[in-house]
Design an enzyme around this catalytic site. Structure first.
Site, PDB file in Angstrom:
ATOM      1  N   ASP A 175     -13.863  -3.381  -1.939  1.00 49.76           N
ATOM      2  CA  ASP A 175     -13.573  -3.251  -0.623  1.00 49.76           C
ATOM      3  C   ASP A 175     -14.953  -2.719   0.465  1.00 49.76           C
ATOM      4  O   ASP A 175     -15.687  -2.710  -0.126  1.00 49.76           O
ATOM      5  CB  ASP A 175     -13.020  -1.784   0.403  1.00 49.76           C
TER       6      ASP A 175
ATOM      7  N   ASP B 246       0.667  -1.492  -0.009  1.00 46.53           N
ATOM      8  CA  ASP B 246      -0.161   0.338  -0.300  1.00 46.53           C
ATOM      9  C   ASP B 246       1.066   1.409  -0.327  1.00 46.53           C
ATOM     10  O   ASP B 246       1.595   1.189   1.206  1.00 46.53           O
ATOM     11  CB  ASP B 246      -0.996   0.483   1.083  1.00 46.53           C
TER      12      ASP B 246
END
Length: 251
Positions: A130, A11
């Site tokens: 998500d 990330d």
């Protein structure tokens, strides 16, 4: 039987690898190029690079960093963050990405999935979803988990498959960074619902969690970040244990 894949995730924020809990409280986890090389050498099956603030900051993915990472690894490389057009994907593929991951842009413009699959092939298109549970329903969220939608996880998963996505990367926001295990019930339901590979993400804390997500969650691949970044689990050790549990992996 297809082998199960282990996928470290980088990330990226401001050019550094970061990791948080439930998508917040980010802390630095190191240089992405160095980490990528370590994971490639250690036997990771693939690598995912997500520019987590690109959508929120309304900018493109960090192409120079993508190129540097790609030049140091010899495993399939998926890049996501800020991708909203065919030309964005062309640039990333030219700079070393093998696949792209789209999330917010796919929800806002579902036709993008069709366009990318048509132009580059389904194998190139990963749709990241998500989601978190709200009143017992798995609800899809956008912009790094900040914006809830009206979409149900399972309805959206079916639609992205029909539109040509080659894989789904499902992150449970409830489990993310908690190290309490993956959302195996939702994963198993997804796996039964669609015929494309499901990558489990969010919640890895120990080796048993990986075993469980492959056996109970029926996941095709497991993605994790902090347990690898902070050397809590070594990929070689993990794969040995998976083999001991009769789970097929590439050693």
């Amino acid at each position: 039987m297809l082998t199960k894949r282990i996928i470290p995730c980088l990330d990226i924020k401001n050019g550094r690898t970061v990791k948080g809990v439930n998508f917040v409280d980010l802390r630095d986890a190191g240089d992405p190029v160095e980490l990528a090389k370590i994971y490639s050498d250690e036997g990771a099956d693939e690598l995912v690079f997500l520019d987590i603030s690109a959508t929120e900051e309304r900018r493109k993915t960090l192409v120079d960093l993508v190129r540097k990472v790609a030049s140091t690894i010899n495993i399939p490389f998926t890049v996501g963050g800020g991708i909203s057009s065919v030309s964005d994907v062309e640039i990333l593929l030219q700079n070393g990405a093998d696949k792209v991951s789209i999330n917010s842009s796919a929800v806002k413009n579902p036709q993008l999935i069709n366009d990318l699959a048509q132009k580059f092939g389904s194998q190139c298109v990963v749709v990241a979803i998500d989601a978190k549970q709200i009143d017992g329903q798995w609800i899809v969220h956008l912009v790094g988990g900040k914006v809830p939608t009206e979409l149900n996880l399972f309805d959206w998963a079916k639609e992205v498959e029909q539109r040509g996505a080659g894989e789904i990367l499902f992150t449970s926001m409830d489990n993310d960074g908690t190290k309490n295990g993956f959302a195996n019930e939702a994963l198993a339901k997804l796996s039964d619902l669609v015929n494309i590979p499901i990558i489990a993400s969010g919640g890895a804390g120990n080796i048993q969690h990986f075993v469980d997500t492959f056996v109970v969650g029926k996941a095709d691949a497991a993605l994790a970040a902090s347990v690898f970044h902070f050397k809590e689990i070594e990929i070689k050790t993990l794969k040995k244990e998976l083999k001991n549990n009769n789970i097929e992996v590439r050693i």
